[in-house]
Write a protein that holds these residues in place. Structure first.
Motif, PDB file in Angstrom:
ATOM      1  N   ALA A   1      12.067  13.723  -3.740  1.00 47.02           N
ATOM      2  CA  ALA A   1      12.713  14.410  -4.863  1.00 47.02           C
ATOM      3  C   ALA A   1      11.647  15.058  -5.720  1.00 47.02           C
ATOM      4  CB  ALA A   1      13.540  13.430  -5.697  1.00 47.02           C
ATOM      5  N   LEU A   2      12.008  16.158  -6.347  1.00 49.81           N
ATOM      6  CA  LEU A   2      11.110  16.814  -7.287  1.00 49.81           C
ATOM      7  C   LEU A   2      11.101  16.064  -8.618  1.00 49.81           C
ATOM      8  CD1 LEU A   2      12.033  20.570  -6.729  1.00 49.81           C
ATOM      9  CD2 LEU A   2       9.925  19.430  -6.009  1.00 49.81           C
ATOM     10  N   VAL A   3       9.986  16.114  -9.300  1.00 47.39           N
ATOM     11  CA  VAL A   3       9.873  15.540 -10.639  1.00 47.39           C
ATOM     12  C   VAL A   3      10.002  16.686 -11.641  1.00 47.39           C
ATOM     13  CG1 VAL A   3       8.490  14.154 -12.207  1.00 47.39           C
ATOM     14  CG2 VAL A   3       8.342  13.768  -9.734  1.00 47.39           C
ATOM     15  N   ARG A   4      10.997  16.585 -12.486  1.00 47.36           N
ATOM     16  CA  ARG A   4      11.217  17.598 -13.524  1.00 47.36           C
ATOM     17  C   ARG A   4      10.759  17.048 -14.873  1.00 47.36           C
ATOM     18  NH1 ARG A   4      12.852  22.019 -10.319  1.00 47.36           N
ATOM     19  NH2 ARG A   4      14.495  21.356  -8.880  1.00 47.36           N
ATOM     20  N   GLU A   5      10.651  17.941 -15.856  1.00 50.43           N
ATOM     21  CA  GLU A   5      10.236  17.502 -17.185  1.00 50.43           C
ATOM     22  C   GLU A   5      11.225  16.497 -17.763  1.00 50.43           C
ATOM     23  OE1 GLU A   5       8.801  19.366 -21.493  1.00 50.43           O
ATOM     24  OE2 GLU A   5       9.482  20.683 -19.876  1.00 50.43           O
ATOM     25  N   GLY A   6      12.505  16.644 -17.413  1.00 52.76           N
ATOM     26  CA  GLY A   6      13.527  15.733 -17.926  1.00 52.76           C
ATOM     27  C   GLY A   6      13.861  14.591 -16.991  1.00 52.76           C
ATOM     28  N   SER A   7      13.103  14.410 -15.917  1.00 53.32           N
ATOM     29  CA  SER A   7      13.364  13.306 -14.996  1.00 53.32           C
ATOM     30  C   SER A   7      13.151  11.969 -15.696  1.00 53.32           C
ATOM     31  CB  SER A   7      12.440  13.397 -13.783  1.00 53.32           C
ATOM     32  OG  SER A   7      12.703  14.546 -13.010  1.00 53.32           O
ATOM     33  N   THR A   8      13.866  10.954 -15.220  1.00 56.21           N
ATOM     34  CA  THR A   8      13.758   9.622 -15.802  1.00 56.21           C
ATOM     35  C   THR A   8      12.978   8.703 -14.861  1.00 56.21           C
ATOM     36  OG1 THR A   8      15.789   8.769 -14.773  1.00 56.21           O
ATOM     37  CG2 THR A   8      16.009   9.952 -16.872  1.00 56.21           C
ATOM     38  N   PRO A   9      12.427   7.614 -15.388  1.00 52.70           N
ATOM     39  CA  PRO A   9      11.713   6.665 -14.527  1.00 52.70           C
ATOM     40  C   PRO A   9      12.564   6.108 -13.397  1.00 52.70           C
ATOM     41  CG  PRO A   9      11.184   6.250 -16.817  1.00 52.70           C
ATOM     42  CD  PRO A   9      12.286   7.257 -16.816  1.00 52.70           C
ATOM     43  N   LYS A  10      13.855   5.913 -13.640  1.00 54.72           N
ATOM     44  CA  LYS A  10      14.724   5.411 -12.575  1.00 54.72           C
ATOM     45  C   LYS A  10      14.856   6.438 -11.448  1.00 54.72           C
ATOM     46  CE  LYS A  10      17.604   1.991 -14.931  1.00 54.72           C
ATOM     47  NZ  LYS A  10      16.775   1.860 -16.126  1.00 54.72           N
ATOM     48  N   GLU A  11      14.769   7.709 -11.791  1.00 57.98           N
ATOM     49  CA  GLU A  11      14.899   8.759 -10.780  1.00 57.98           C
ATOM     50  C   GLU A  11      13.613   8.973 -10.001  1.00 57.98           C
ATOM     51  OE1 GLU A  11      18.140  11.596 -13.141  1.00 57.98           O
ATOM     52  OE2 GLU A  11      15.983  11.911 -13.398  1.00 57.98           O
TER      53      GLU A  11
ATOM     54  N   THR B   1       1.191  17.383 -17.987  1.00 55.56           N
ATOM     55  CA  THR B   1       0.531  18.534 -17.360  1.00 55.56           C
ATOM     56  C   THR B   1       1.481  19.641 -16.912  1.00 55.56           C
ATOM     57  OG1 THR B   1       0.676  17.594 -15.136  1.00 55.56           O
ATOM     58  CG2 THR B   1      -1.251  16.982 -16.462  1.00 55.56           C
ATOM     59  N   ASN B   2       2.788  19.317 -16.791  1.00 52.96           N
ATOM     60  CA  ASN B   2       3.757  20.268 -16.248  1.00 52.96           C
ATOM     61  C   ASN B   2       3.384  20.713 -14.829  1.00 52.96           C
ATOM     62  OD1 ASN B   2       6.231  21.632 -16.549  1.00 52.96           O
ATOM     63  ND2 ASN B   2       5.189  23.548 -17.064  1.00 52.96           N
ATOM     64  N   VAL B   3       2.700  19.858 -14.083  1.00 58.12           N
ATOM     65  CA  VAL B   3       2.272  20.178 -12.727  1.00 58.12           C
ATOM     66  C   VAL B   3       3.464  20.076 -11.769  1.00 58.12           C
ATOM     67  CG1 VAL B   3       1.676  17.790 -12.096  1.00 58.12           C
ATOM     68  CG2 VAL B   3       0.458  19.707 -11.023  1.00 58.12           C
ATOM     69  N   PRO B   4       3.550  20.932 -10.747  1.00 55.28           N
ATOM     70  CA  PRO B   4       4.575  20.735  -9.711  1.00 55.28           C
ATOM     71  C   PRO B   4       4.348  19.383  -9.035  1.00 55.28           C
ATOM     72  CG  PRO B   4       3.590  22.924  -9.526  1.00 55.28           C
ATOM     73  CD  PRO B   4       2.744  22.162 -10.507  1.00 55.28           C
ATOM     74  N   MET B   5       5.407  18.588  -8.931  1.00 55.30           N
ATOM     75  CA  MET B   5       5.244  17.235  -8.401  1.00 55.30           C
ATOM     76  C   MET B   5       6.493  16.800  -7.665  1.00 55.30           C
ATOM     77  SD  MET B   5       3.909  13.789 -10.346  1.00 55.30           S
ATOM     78  CE  MET B   5       3.608  12.295  -9.406  1.00 55.30           C
ATOM     79  N   ALA B   6       6.288  15.998  -6.620  1.00 53.77           N
ATOM     80  CA  ALA B   6       7.391  15.415  -5.867  1.00 53.77           C
ATOM     81  C   ALA B   6       7.067  13.968  -5.547  1.00 53.77           C
ATOM     82  CB  ALA B   6       7.653  16.198  -4.581  1.00 53.77           C
TER      83      ALA B   6
ATOM     84  N   ALA C   1       9.015   7.871  -0.634  1.00 55.14           N
ATOM     85  CA  ALA C   1       8.337   6.869   0.185  1.00 55.14           C
ATOM     86  C   ALA C   1       7.662   7.521   1.373  1.00 55.14           C
ATOM     87  CB  ALA C   1       9.341   5.814   0.643  1.00 55.14           C
ATOM     88  N   ASN C   2       8.294   8.565   1.906  1.00 54.39           N
ATOM     89  CA  ASN C   2       7.698   9.368   2.975  1.00 54.39           C
ATOM     90  C   ASN C   2       6.889  10.487   2.322  1.00 54.39           C
ATOM     91  OD1 ASN C   2       7.291  11.474   4.911  1.00 54.39           O
ATOM     92  ND2 ASN C   2       8.905  10.600   6.191  1.00 54.39           N
ATOM     93  N   ARG C   3       5.570  10.350   2.327  1.00 54.76           N
ATOM     94  CA  ARG C   3       4.733  11.331   1.619  1.00 54.76           C
ATOM     95  C   ARG C   3       4.838  12.711   2.257  1.00 54.76           C
ATOM     96  NH1 ARG C   3       3.962   6.517   0.182  1.00 54.76           N
ATOM     97  NH2 ARG C   3       2.398   5.924  -1.371  1.00 54.76           N
ATOM     98  N   GLY C   4       4.998  12.757   3.596  1.00 51.62           N
ATOM     99  CA  GLY C   4       5.184  14.051   4.250  1.00 51.62           C
ATOM    100  C   GLY C   4       6.436  14.749   3.758  1.00 51.62           C
ATOM    101  N   GLY C   5       7.511  13.978   3.583  1.00 50.83           N
ATOM    102  CA  GLY C   5       8.747  14.558   3.051  1.00 50.83           C
ATOM    103  C   GLY C   5       8.568  15.041   1.628  1.00 50.83           C
ATOM    104  N   ALA C   6       7.778  14.302   0.836  1.00 49.14           N
ATOM    105  CA  ALA C   6       7.511  14.732  -0.538  1.00 49.14           C
ATOM    106  C   ALA C   6       6.739  16.042  -0.552  1.00 49.14           C
ATOM    107  CB  ALA C   6       6.731  13.639  -1.282  1.00 49.14           C
ATOM    108  N   ILE C   7       5.778  16.183   0.363  1.00 48.11           N
ATOM    109  CA  ILE C   7       5.011  17.429   0.444  1.00 48.11           C
ATOM    110  C   ILE C   7       5.912  18.589   0.845  1.00 48.11           C
ATOM    111  CG2 ILE C   7       3.222  18.629   1.768  1.00 48.11           C
ATOM    112  CD1 ILE C   7       1.634  16.039   1.755  1.00 48.11           C
TER     113      ILE C   7
END
Length: 326
Positions: free
Chosen positions: A83-93, A105-110, A113-119
């Motif tokens: 999942a993508l991490v947004r500025e309004g994302s919560t810790p549970k998400e 930092t407002n960096v693009p982030m995902a 558990a599967n790091r390849g899927g996050a990439i």
């Protein structure tokens, strides 16, 4: 007592070496990202300062015009899928540390558990990235990495130098071989001039709630306080508050603790100071109880990683070698 755990530590070590060997010898498949991947991790259990280091490096790279993204497992989230991490994302998400990294930092982030899927999901949404930093994942050998930075707490060291569960080493010392080692230690005189060093510098405590200037201008002078912590190594946090002049009543919970109102209701007679990482969860909790007075009594101690010039020089060498950026 710990000697009883020696067989388990030996088994843990053998399993870790076998697993790493299977990936190193291509017996198990690795995910190869289309752009360079830099791992920042540690070989010990508990906090070592990785998240502040990542925040400092991301800001440095952004200042140089490098399109950098970050991935993480997202420990503590309710869903393991990417999942993508947004500025309004919560810790549970997405987890508490990813929230803090993106908010800082407002960096693009995902996360995933599967790091390849996050990439994959990260690159789908930010196709122009030049470098990916993985927050932890040193032992996630299913992900190919181009560079490994390992953070070592120079003050804590390696404890009894035993593998988990007899000690708090995730991997043996020889895992440092071939990696770049960053020493988290404010005692620069303990190291040679070329050592790669970082330490955490605290800023003035800030109110947990509110963004307007009048709130942010508030200060909390040194006094007796509750120090509320759910991080991997709370002793460093408590010591920092002591050095700032605060008389600390320690309230330590486990790493990534999911705070509830019950954790706070008995702490009303003194101000509460917490960490930036814990503040992410406490702000979410405050939104559930918008009129509860306890949250007006909570302060956050911001810290920033101060890096030696040699760390920035090493980062520049990574850029030149992998991204062709000087």
């Amino acid at each position: 007592m710990l000697a009883i755990l020696a067989p388990l530590s030996a088994l843990y070590g053998v399993m870790g070496r076998v697993r790493k060997s299977l990936y190193d010898n291509d017996k198990l498949a690795k995910y190869h990202a289309p752009i360079p991947v830099m791992i920042i991790g540690n070989i010990t259990v508990g906090g070592s300062g990785k998240t502040p280091l990542i925040i400092a490096l991301v800001k440095y790279l952004q200042g140089k015009g490098v399109n950098v993204g970050v991935i993480s497992r997202g420990y503590g989230r309710v869903d393991s899928r990417p999942a993508l991490v947004r500025e309004g994302s919560t810790p549970k998400e997405v987890g508490d540390e990813p929230c803090l990294i993106v908010q800082s930092t407002n960096v693009p982030m995902a996360v995933g558990a599967n790091r390849g899927g996050a990439i994959e999901i990260l690159l789908e949404n930010s196709p122009n990235l030049q470098l990916i930093i993985s927050d932890d994942g040193l032992q996630h050998y299913a992900l190919h990495r181009d560079v490994e930075w390992i953070v070592v707490d120079g003050v804590r060291g390696f404890g009894n130098e035993k593998l988990f569960p007899q000690g708090f080493l995730r991997e043996p010392f020889d895992r440092l071989n071939g990696a770049t080692v960053i020493y988290h230690d404010s005692r620069a005189e303990q190291y040679d001039d070329n050592a790669l060093l970082m330490h955490l510098a605290p800023n003035n405590p800030m109110p947990l709630l509110g963004n307007d200037k009048s709130v942010n201008d508030k200060t909390l002078p040194p006094q007796k306080v509750y120090a509320l912590s759910g991080i991997g190594y709370p002793t460093r946090f408590f010591k920092t508050l002591n050095e700032l002049g605060f008389d600390v009543v320690e309230r330590a919970f486990g790493d990534h603790h999911d705070f509830s109102l019950d954790d706070l209701t008995d702490l009303t007679d003194l101000p509460i100071i917490t960490t930036s990482k814990d503040a992410v969860k406490l702000r979410e909790l405050a939104s559930t109880y918008p009129n509860h007075a306890v949250f007006d009594n909570i302060w956050v101690l911001p810290v920033q990683a101060v890096l030696s010039e040699s760390v920035y020089g090493e980062m520049d060498r990574v850029l030149l070698g992998l991204v062709n950026v000087a």
